[in-house]
Write a protein that holds these residues in place. Structure first.
Motif, mmCIF file in Angstrom:
data_model
loop_
_atom_site.group_PDB
_atom_site.id
_atom_site.type_symbol
_atom_site.label_atom_id
_atom_site.label_comp_id
_atom_site.label_asym_id
_atom_site.label_seq_id
_atom_site.Cartn_x
_atom_site.Cartn_y
_atom_site.Cartn_z
ATOM 1 N N ALA A 72 0.837 -1.204 0.000
ATOM 2 C CA ALA A 72 0.000 0.000 0.000
ATOM 3 C C ALA A 72 0.873 1.256 0.000
ATOM 4 C CB ALA A 72 -0.935 -0.006 1.204
ATOM 5 N N TYR A 73 1.928 1.270 0.798
ATOM 6 C CA TYR A 73 2.834 2.421 0.831
ATOM 7 C C TYR A 73 3.506 2.614 -0.530
ATOM 8 C CZ TYR A 73 6.745 5.438 2.017
ATOM 9 O OH TYR A 73 7.651 6.471 2.041
ATOM 10 N N ALA A 74 3.978 1.528 -1.115
ATOM 11 C CA ALA A 74 4.635 1.621 -2.421
ATOM 12 C C ALA A 74 3.676 2.150 -3.484
ATOM 13 C CB ALA A 74 5.195 0.256 -2.826
ATOM 14 N N MET A 75 2.434 1.729 -3.423
ATOM 15 C CA MET A 75 1.452 2.236 -4.388
ATOM 16 C C MET A 75 1.129 3.707 -4.109
ATOM 17 S SD MET A 75 -1.130 -0.971 -5.205
ATOM 18 C CE MET A 75 -1.964 -0.882 -3.652
ATOM 19 N N ALA A 76 1.011 4.076 -2.842
ATOM 20 C CA ALA A 76 0.669 5.458 -2.472
ATOM 21 C C ALA A 76 1.774 6.436 -2.860
ATOM 22 C CB ALA A 76 0.393 5.545 -0.973
ATOM 23 N N THR A 77 3.026 5.975 -2.845
ATOM 24 C CA THR A 77 4.144 6.854 -3.183
ATOM 25 C C THR A 77 4.513 6.787 -4.664
ATOM 26 O OG1 THR A 77 5.754 5.149 -2.582
ATOM 27 C CG2 THR A 77 5.120 6.738 -0.860
ATOM 28 N N GLY A 78 3.810 5.969 -5.426
ATOM 29 C CA GLY A 78 4.083 5.865 -6.852
ATOM 30 C C GLY A 78 5.239 4.954 -7.202
ATOM 31 N N GLU A 79 5.787 4.249 -6.217
ATOM 32 C CA GLU A 79 6.893 3.339 -6.487
ATOM 33 C C GLU A 79 6.427 2.034 -7.116
ATOM 34 O OE1 GLU A 79 9.329 2.803 -3.014
ATOM 35 O OE2 GLU A 79 9.264 4.940 -2.565
ATOM 36 N N GLU A 80 5.144 1.772 -6.995
ATOM 37 C CA GLU A 80 4.568 0.557 -7.550
ATOM 38 C C GLU A 80 3.233 0.938 -8.192
ATOM 39 O OE1 GLU A 80 3.290 -3.819 -5.894
ATOM 40 O OE2 GLU A 80 5.070 -2.838 -5.081
ATOM 41 N N PRO A 81 2.955 0.407 -9.373
ATOM 42 C CA PRO A 81 1.688 0.768 -10.016
ATOM 43 C C PRO A 81 0.476 0.226 -9.257
ATOM 44 C CG PRO A 81 2.866 -0.897 -11.301
ATOM 45 C CD PRO A 81 3.776 -0.484 -10.189
ATOM 46 N N VAL A 82 -0.594 0.990 -9.323
ATOM 47 C CA VAL A 82 -1.853 0.598 -8.683
ATOM 48 C C VAL A 82 -2.727 -0.084 -9.725
ATOM 49 C CG1 VAL A 82 -3.907 1.454 -7.496
ATOM 50 C CG2 VAL A 82 -1.713 2.608 -7.166
ATOM 51 N N SER A 83 -3.381 -1.156 -9.311
ATOM 52 C CA SER A 83 -4.357 -1.787 -10.185
ATOM 53 C C SER A 83 -5.523 -2.261 -9.321
ATOM 54 C CB SER A 83 -3.756 -2.964 -10.949
ATOM 55 O OG SER A 83 -3.565 -4.072 -10.098
ATOM 56 N N ALA A 84 -6.645 -2.416 -9.950
ATOM 57 C CA ALA A 84 -7.840 -2.867 -9.222
ATOM 58 C C ALA A 84 -7.609 -4.241 -8.606
ATOM 59 C CB ALA A 84 -9.046 -2.890 -10.161
ATOM 60 N N LEU A 85 -6.956 -5.122 -9.336
ATOM 61 C CA LEU A 85 -6.710 -6.460 -8.806
ATOM 62 C C LEU A 85 -5.765 -6.436 -7.606
ATOM 63 C CD1 LEU A 85 -6.535 -8.794 -11.936
ATOM 64 C CD2 LEU A 85 -8.255 -8.736 -10.121
ATOM 65 N N LYS A 86 -4.759 -5.579 -7.638
ATOM 66 C CA LYS A 86 -3.870 -5.470 -6.474
ATOM 67 C C LYS A 86 -4.655 -5.033 -5.244
ATOM 68 C CE LYS A 86 0.680 -4.545 -8.348
ATOM 69 N NZ LYS A 86 1.794 -3.611 -8.440
ATOM 70 N N VAL A 87 -5.526 -4.072 -5.434
ATOM 71 C CA VAL A 87 -6.341 -3.595 -4.313
ATOM 72 C C VAL A 87 -7.232 -4.714 -3.796
ATOM 73 C CG1 VAL A 87 -8.153 -1.979 -3.626
ATOM 74 C CG2 VAL A 87 -6.237 -1.180 -5.029
ATOM 75 N N VAL A 88 -7.833 -5.471 -4.686
ATOM 76 C CA VAL A 88 -8.693 -6.589 -4.281
ATOM 77 C C VAL A 88 -7.896 -7.613 -3.475
ATOM 78 C CG1 VAL A 88 -9.982 -8.597 -5.156
ATOM 79 C CG2 VAL A 88 -10.384 -6.335 -6.131
ATOM 80 N N PHE A 89 -6.703 -7.945 -3.950
ATOM 81 C CA PHE A 89 -5.905 -8.949 -3.246
ATOM 82 C C PHE A 89 -5.364 -8.426 -1.920
ATOM 83 C CE2 PHE A 89 -5.375 -10.769 -7.664
ATOM 84 C CZ PHE A 89 -6.315 -11.762 -7.459
ATOM 85 N N LEU A 90 -5.043 -7.138 -1.853
ATOM 86 C CA LEU A 90 -4.644 -6.560 -0.569
ATOM 87 C C LEU A 90 -5.801 -6.596 0.413
ATOM 88 C CD1 LEU A 90 -2.469 -3.507 -1.617
ATOM 89 C CD2 LEU A 90 -1.723 -5.594 -0.484
#
Length: 104
Positions: A72-90
């Motif tokens: 979540a931190y990596a996605m929030a800081t832009g270090e990792e791309p966000v995707s709907a599936l990543k959010v679902v799995f988190l």
């Protein structure tokens, strides 16, 4: 109290994992120090919580919190791309952590 310590230890796991990624093979001082401090605090808290919580449950919750917060931190800081599936799995990881707590 063990659950609070366990959650804080999971947060510290995310701190040390993130710092490890920024330490560049321990060539950067500040992230390396944050890694060591976070790791020690995380392990102390996990060990303390495991005095009263079952090992498997404590470990699964600790890893789940740390993994979910790290991504979540990596996605929030832009270090990792966000995707709907990543959010679902988190959310599935978070749901599993909540479920383990509810069963205990």
């Amino acid at each position: 109290m063990a659950w609070i310590v366990l959650v804080l230890s999971g947060v510290m796991e995310a701190v040390w994992a993130t710092a490890l990624g920024k330490a560049a093979g321990f060539s950067r001082l500040v992230p390396s120090v944050v890694f060591v401090v976070g790791l020690v605090l995380s392990m102390i808290g996990l060990a303390w919580a495991m005095r009263t919580l079952p090992t498997g449950t404590a470990y699964a919750v600790w890893v789940g919190i740390g993994a979910a917060l790290t991504v979540a931190y990596a996605m929030a800081t832009g270090e990792e791309p966000v995707s709907a599936l990543k959010v679902v799995f988190l959310l599935a990881i978070v749901g599993g952590v909540v479920g383990l707590k509810a069963l205990h």
